[in-house]
Design an enzyme around this catalytic site. Sequence first.
Site, PDB file in Angstrom:
ATOM      1  N   GLU A   1       0.259   4.691   2.061  1.00  0.00           N
ATOM      2  CA  GLU A   1      -1.125   4.352   2.429  1.00  0.00           C
ATOM      3  C   GLU A   1      -1.113   3.234   3.453  1.00  0.00           C
ATOM      4  O   GLU A   1      -0.331   2.288   3.326  1.00  0.00           O
ATOM      5  CB  GLU A   1      -1.921   3.848   1.215  1.00  0.00           C
TER       6      GLU A   1
ATOM      7  N   GLU B   1       0.832   3.337  -7.047  1.00  0.00           N
ATOM      8  CA  GLU B   1       0.827   1.866  -7.199  1.00  0.00           C
ATOM      9  C   GLU B   1       1.010   1.424  -8.645  1.00  0.00           C
ATOM     10  O   GLU B   1       0.096   0.886  -9.276  1.00  0.00           O
ATOM     11  CB  GLU B   1      -0.491   1.294  -6.658  1.00  0.00           C
TER      12      GLU B   1
HETATM   13  C1  BG6 Z   1      -5.045   1.478  -2.743  1.00  0.00           C
HETATM   14  C2  BG6 Z   1      -5.428   2.612  -3.638  1.00  0.00           C
HETATM   15  O1  BG6 Z   1      -4.737   0.377  -3.518  1.00  0.00           O
HETATM   16  O2  BG6 Z   1      -6.013   0.996  -1.855  1.00  0.00           O
HETATM   17  C3  BG6 Z   1      -6.506   3.520  -3.085  1.00  0.00           C
HETATM   18  O3  BG6 Z   1      -4.296   3.372  -3.964  1.00  0.00           O
HETATM   19  C4  BG6 Z   1      -7.579   2.696  -2.407  1.00  0.00           C
HETATM   20  O4  BG6 Z   1      -6.995   4.322  -4.121  1.00  0.00           O
HETATM   21  C5  BG6 Z   1      -6.940   1.900  -1.288  1.00  0.00           C
HETATM   22  O5  BG6 Z   1      -8.661   3.436  -1.960  1.00  0.00           O
HETATM   23  C6  BG6 Z   1      -7.925   1.109  -0.464  1.00  0.00           C
HETATM   24  O6  BG6 Z   1      -8.671   0.291  -1.302  1.00  0.00           O
HETATM   25  P1  BG6 Z   1     -10.253   0.287  -1.289  1.00  0.00           P
HETATM   26  O7  BG6 Z   1     -10.629  -0.617  -2.403  1.00  0.00           O
HETATM   27  O8  BG6 Z   1     -10.656  -0.247   0.033  1.00  0.00           O
HETATM   28  O9  BG6 Z   1     -10.663   1.696  -1.491  1.00  0.00           O
END
Ligand code: BG6
Length: 485
Positions: A384, A191
């Site tokens: 993701e 990201e």
């Molecule tokens: C993404 C990141 O932005 O979101 C991850 O690359 C992160 O590292 C994921 O865990 C989910 O976000 P969060 O804040 O719920 O862990």
Amino acid sequence: MSGFYKDFLWGGAIAASQADGAWNEGGKGIDTQDLRYFDAGWDWEKRQENRNINMTRERFLAALQTGETEHYPFRRGIDFYHHYKEDLALMEELGLKLFRTSINWARIYPNGDDETPNEEGIQFYTDLFTECHKRGMKVFATILHYNIPVNLVTKYGGWKNRKTIDFYVKYCKTLYERLGALVDYWLPFNEINCSRFNPWNGCCIIKDQEEHYEQTIFQCTHHQLLANALAVKAAHEILPGSMVGGMIARFTSYPATCRPEDVMQTILDENYKNYFYTDVMARGRYPAYAKRMLREMGVSIETEPGDEEILRDNTVDFLSFSYYMSMISSNDPNYEITSGNLLSGKKNPYLETSAWGWQIDPLGIRISLNEMYDRYQLPLFIAENGLGAVDILEGESVHDSYRIAYLREHVKQMAEALDDGVELLGYTMWGIIDIVSCGTIEMSKRYGVVYVDRGDAGEGTNRRYKKDSFEWYKRCIATGGLVID
Ligand code: BG6
């Protein structure tokens, strides 16, 4: 509907800082995520307030002076460092084809500027990636998922210093030379647009030490975009034919209404939050709209002769993005605000939100895939996607029908995107096993299909349990995405 290819890469993703633990073992140096403070006693508001909070000098120094792990959950993660064999056995049982994790720079070069790499760190990743292959999984390695060796911050100022590019490229070359045979897809930066939305995570800069915060952020971004291009260059030289990609957190935005102002605002939001970064990485130059964007922020980036050529000659082989939610765009300030990944935004009345306020929008993944593919015609990965929720362990399992529903609807929309003609290579579901949340640093915000018995204060057995979603994802993979109910 034709759906998923036979060799579609069904996967799962985690990141070193959120999973590994063992923060001071194996010759690892202290890294920037090891310094993020959390208190399990905080209430909901305090946790949200602390979400993506900027690093201050006071917090930074306090964290450096303590060796405790209680208030620093990234130091303990889920102890994947010692449990990876058992965790990868579960991934094999799921039928995973691709495993995405990040390499911790501070495990390879503990101080970032060391002469030679830490052999114990190289060995750890050699073993980890070998184990993935042994268990039928290809490796998708993120070279940098936010955390850099702290010494690079104290001594050089992190990404604002151009020297950090050289240290980073040296680190990449070491990885290509020593681990190249074991990695199938490389991702130089997680990201890369996070630099703007969480400058500590993204740029590793301390807010109250910066006179002109935005200026510093975009200077860091320029350095990272160069570093990304140089990482592509080095991979292509050292590992001919290797696949090296770019990644953003995708902030998909819809016009709040059909008012032309809202449509224009949507274009600006898409350009400024998303495409600015992918345009540079995939098209090899700063887009035309960047000039105005930077001017209006009062930012002027320092460049050096040769920078344009570096960006132009080393574009990425594929693009990837994280997709959790969508938002709406409007220049009308009178909208309800809701939370989201890395930033909050205007609330869409047609969408439900997760317990953390993120707007659940499966169709948005198809929209985003189509938009990205139309714009760049490059192969894509969903790097993701997943649902952060509060899970209750009941006996030996978690009955997470809400997660199954979330995943099922997103998988359906990916199948639609494939049918639209999008070249989607794979899907690495986020937080395939419960890990520490990156935003709020909570353990209780869980994404996994595997439950980890560990609480916000680090309490629990750390034992792993399969959730109902484990069986669902297993069936989904086994049937190539056909059995998705
Ligand atoms: C993404 C990141 O932005 O979101 C991850 O690359 C992160 O590292 C994921 O865990 C989910 O976000 P969060 O804040 O719920 O862990």
